[in-house]
Design an enzyme around this catalytic site. Structure first.
Site, mmCIF file in Angstrom:
data_model
loop_
_atom_site.group_PDB
_atom_site.id
_atom_site.type_symbol
_atom_site.label_atom_id
_atom_site.label_comp_id
_atom_site.label_asym_id
_atom_site.label_seq_id
_atom_site.Cartn_x
_atom_site.Cartn_y
_atom_site.Cartn_z
ATOM 1 N N SER A 218 -0.467 2.034 2.883
ATOM 2 C CA SER A 218 -1.827 0.916 3.042
ATOM 3 C C SER A 218 -3.203 1.611 1.772
ATOM 4 C CB SER A 218 -2.789 1.299 4.472
ATOM 5 O OG SER A 218 -1.483 0.991 5.344
ATOM 6 N N CYS A 220 -5.743 2.808 -1.120
ATOM 7 C CA CYS A 220 -6.433 3.915 -0.707
ATOM 8 C C CYS A 220 -6.969 3.681 -2.541
ATOM 9 C CB CYS A 220 -5.768 5.280 -0.330
ATOM 10 S SG CYS A 220 -7.454 6.652 -0.217
ATOM 11 N N CYS A 231 -7.969 12.744 1.814
ATOM 12 C CA CYS A 231 -7.165 12.460 2.184
ATOM 13 C C CYS A 231 -5.830 12.696 1.979
ATOM 14 C CB CYS A 231 -7.054 10.612 2.508
ATOM 15 S SG CYS A 231 -7.315 9.799 0.744
ATOM 16 N N CYS A 233 -3.469 10.219 0.319
ATOM 17 C CA CYS A 233 -2.724 8.737 0.190
ATOM 18 C C CYS A 233 -2.298 9.838 -1.496
ATOM 19 C CB CYS A 233 -4.214 7.694 0.707
ATOM 20 S SG CYS A 233 -4.466 7.581 2.052
ATOM 21 N N GLU A 258 -6.994 -2.102 2.648
ATOM 22 C CA GLU A 258 -8.018 -0.220 2.006
ATOM 23 C C GLU A 258 -8.803 0.153 2.953
ATOM 24 O OE1 GLU A 258 -9.542 2.899 0.414
ATOM 25 O OE2 GLU A 258 -8.658 1.233 -1.069
ATOM 26 N N THR A 280 -13.546 10.623 11.555
ATOM 27 C CA THR A 280 -13.180 9.552 10.963
ATOM 28 C C THR A 280 -13.317 7.705 11.913
ATOM 29 O OG1 THR A 280 -11.311 10.911 10.022
ATOM 30 C CG2 THR A 280 -11.270 8.357 9.496
ATOM 31 N N ASP A 292 -8.338 1.340 13.793
ATOM 32 C CA ASP A 292 -7.154 0.899 12.774
ATOM 33 C C ASP A 292 -7.837 -0.668 13.043
ATOM 34 O OD1 ASP A 292 -5.278 0.590 11.647
ATOM 35 O OD2 ASP A 292 -3.879 2.384 12.177
ATOM 36 N N ARG A 294 -4.930 -2.369 10.521
ATOM 37 C CA ARG A 294 -4.491 -2.805 9.639
ATOM 38 C C ARG A 294 -3.424 -3.180 10.978
ATOM 39 N NH1 ARG A 294 -2.661 3.016 7.654
ATOM 40 N NH2 ARG A 294 -2.972 3.633 9.531
#
Ligand SMILES: Nc1nc2c(ncn2[C@@H]2O[C@H](COP(=O)(O)OP(=O)(O)OP(=O)(O)O)[C@@H](O)[C@H]2O)c(=O)[nH]1
Ligand SMILES: [Zn+2]
Length: 361
Positions: A218, A220, A231, A233, A258, A280, A292, A294
Site C-alpha cells: 500500500s 506510503c 514505518c 514501508c 496511502e 497508530t 484500516d 484498505r
C-alpha cells in the site's frame, strides 16, 4: 428526442463527482426525509460558503462518535454525533471542532449540545462521502427549500460506491535497480478516481503455472519516497523487489491507498496525534476512521488480469492472506517480510503485532 440514459451519470459516478465537489469546497445535495439537505465538508468549504449555509440557523455539524467522545459530547446516533451550529459559528470554530490534531493549539470552549432528534442516516451518508474523499469526517449539513441544477445530487437510497472495476490502461518496460527487465502496468478504476500499479519482475505471464512470488504493497509517500524511519514501508518495498529478482520473477502490486486508506493529509494528522502519545490505531480512531480502510479487492482483480491465480504472498499481515483468499486467489504460502526495523518504528511495529494481528518476527 428522448435523452439517452447511457449519457447520464450512474450512482457510482455521481458519488465520485460528489467526492470531487466536496474536495473543491462545493456543497452536494443529499435527500432528507423532509426535502433536500446541503452538505459541505468542514475541511474544505470556504468561509463564505459555510456562512451562507449556517446563516438561517438550521445547520448542524456531523462528526464521528470518536471525535464527539474527545469533545465530551453525548452520542445519540451510534457511530456519529450532530452538534447544532448557530448562525454566527465561524469557520475557525467549525474546523477546531472537526480536527483533533489541532486540539493543543486551539483549545475548545464547550459545552456543546448534541442533537438527538431527526434522521441521522443522512449525516451518516455525508460522513461516508467525506471519508471516501479522504477528507476529515466532519460535515456541515442544512436543509434547503430549492436546489439549483448546478449542484451534484446523491440519489435517494443510492448507497456509497463499491470499488469500481479496474482496466489496464498502459504498460511499458522499466529497467529498475533490482531488475532491468521490469515491466510496469497501470490500472485505472472505471470511475477514474484511483490508479494502481503492477510491477512485474521477470517473466510473469498469463500462462505461468506455478505460484507467483507476490507483494501487495500500500502506498506510503513518507516511507516509500522519503525513506521515513517511522514505518517499514520503504525497506519492505525494495526488499520485496530484490527477492523477486533473486527468485527469477514476481509481481508487486502498488495500491494507491496511502495511510491504510485514509489519505496522506489524514495520515499526517495521525502522525501529529502520535507525537502527542497516541498509537497508530488510537490516532486513526481519534480522527474518526477505523484502523484500516484498505480495499484489497483491487489486488485480486489485478492478479486475475495478469493471469495469476496462485501466489506466495510476501507479508506479515494475515488479513491480506484472508482477503485475497476470499477474493478467489490461492495463497500457497505466506512469506514473512521483516526488514527495516529502526529506533523510530519499534512502537509502530509493536502496535502492528499487538493490535492489528501482524505475525511478529
Ligand atoms: N493511518 C496510518 N497509516 C500508516 C501509518 N504508518 C504507515 N501507514 C500506512 O500503512 C500502510 C502499510 O502498508 P503495507 O506495508 O502494505 O501493509 P501492512 O498491513 O503493514 O502489512 P505487511 O504486508 O506486513 O507490510 C501504508 O499505506 C502506509 O501509508 C500510520 O501511522 N497511520
Ligand atoms: Zn510507511
Amino acid at each position: 428526442m428522448i435523452f439517452p440514459d447511457a449519457l447520464l451519470p450512474s450512482d457510482a459516478e455521481l458519488s465520485v463527482r460528489a467526492q470531487s465537489d466536496l474536495k473543491a469546497g462545493l456543497p452536494v445535495v443529499l435527500h432528507g426525509a423532509d426535502g433536500p439537505v446541503l452538505a459541505l465538508a468542514a475541511e474544505t468549504a470556504p468561509a463564505e460558503r459555510l456562512a451562507a449555509l449556517t446563516a438561517p440557523g438550521r445547520a448542524v455539524l456531523a462528526i464521528s462518535a470518536w471525535r464527539a467522545g474527545t469533545l465530551k459530547i453525548r452520542v445519540y446516533d451510534g457511530d456519529l454525533a450532530r452538534i447544532a451550529l448557530s448562525a454566527d459559528t465561524t469557520r475557525a470554530e467549525i474546523r477546531a471542532l472537526s480536527d483533533p490534531s489541532n486540539d493543543l493549539s486551539t483549545p475548545l470552549k464547550g459545552p456543546f449540545a448534541a442533537i438527538r432528534d431527526g434522521a441521522a442516516d443522512i449525516a451518516r451518508t455525508a460522513l461516508a462521502l467525506a471519508r471516501a474523499a479522504r477528507l476529515m469526517p466532519a460535515m456541515v449539513l442544512a436543509p434547503v427549500d430549492t436546489v439549483p441544477p448546478a449542484l451534484t445530487r446523491i440519489a435517494p437510497g443510492a448507497g456509497l460506491p463499491r470499488a469500481a472495476p479496474l482496466d489496464r490502461v498502459a504498460s511499458a518496460r522499466l529497467p529498475i535497480r533490482e531488475d532491468t527487465q521490469t515491466r510496469l502496468h497501470l490500472y485505472r478504476s472505471a470511475t477514474g478516481e484511483v490508479e494502481h500499479y503492477a510491477v512485474q519482475i521477470g517473466p510473469v505471464r498469463a500462462d505461468s503455472a506455478g505460484p507467483v512470488l507476490t507483494r501487495v504493497h500500500s502506498a506510503c509517500f513518507t516511507g516509500d519516497v522519503l525513506g521515513s524511519l517511522k514505518c517499514d514501508c520503504g525497506p519492505q518495498l525494495h526488499a520485496a523487489l530484490a527477492r523477486m529478482a533473486e527468485a527469477g520473477g514476481g509481481l508487486l502490486l502498488y495500491l494507491n491507498q496511502e495511510g491504510r486508506g485514509i489519505g496522506l493529509a489524514n495520515k499526517l494528522r495521525a502522525y501529529a496525534l502520535q507525537d502527542q502519545g497516541f498509537d497508530t490505531v488510537e490516532a486513526n480512531h481519534r480522527l474518526g476512521f477505523d484502523d484500516d480502510l484498505r480495499d484489497f479487492a483491487a489486488a485480486a482483480a489485478i492478479l486475475r488480469d495478469r493471469g495469476v491465480a496462485r501466489v506466495r504472498l510476501m507479508t506479515n499481515n494475515p488479513r491480506k492472506v484472508d482477503i485475497l483468499t476470499r477474493h478467489g486467489i490461492e495463497v500457497v504460502e505466506r512469506v514473512p517480510l521483516w526488514v527495516g526495523r529502526t529506533e523510530f518504528n519499534a512502537d509502530y511495529l509493536r502496535v502492528k503485532a499487538e493490535r492489528s494481528g501482524h505475525i511478529p518476527e
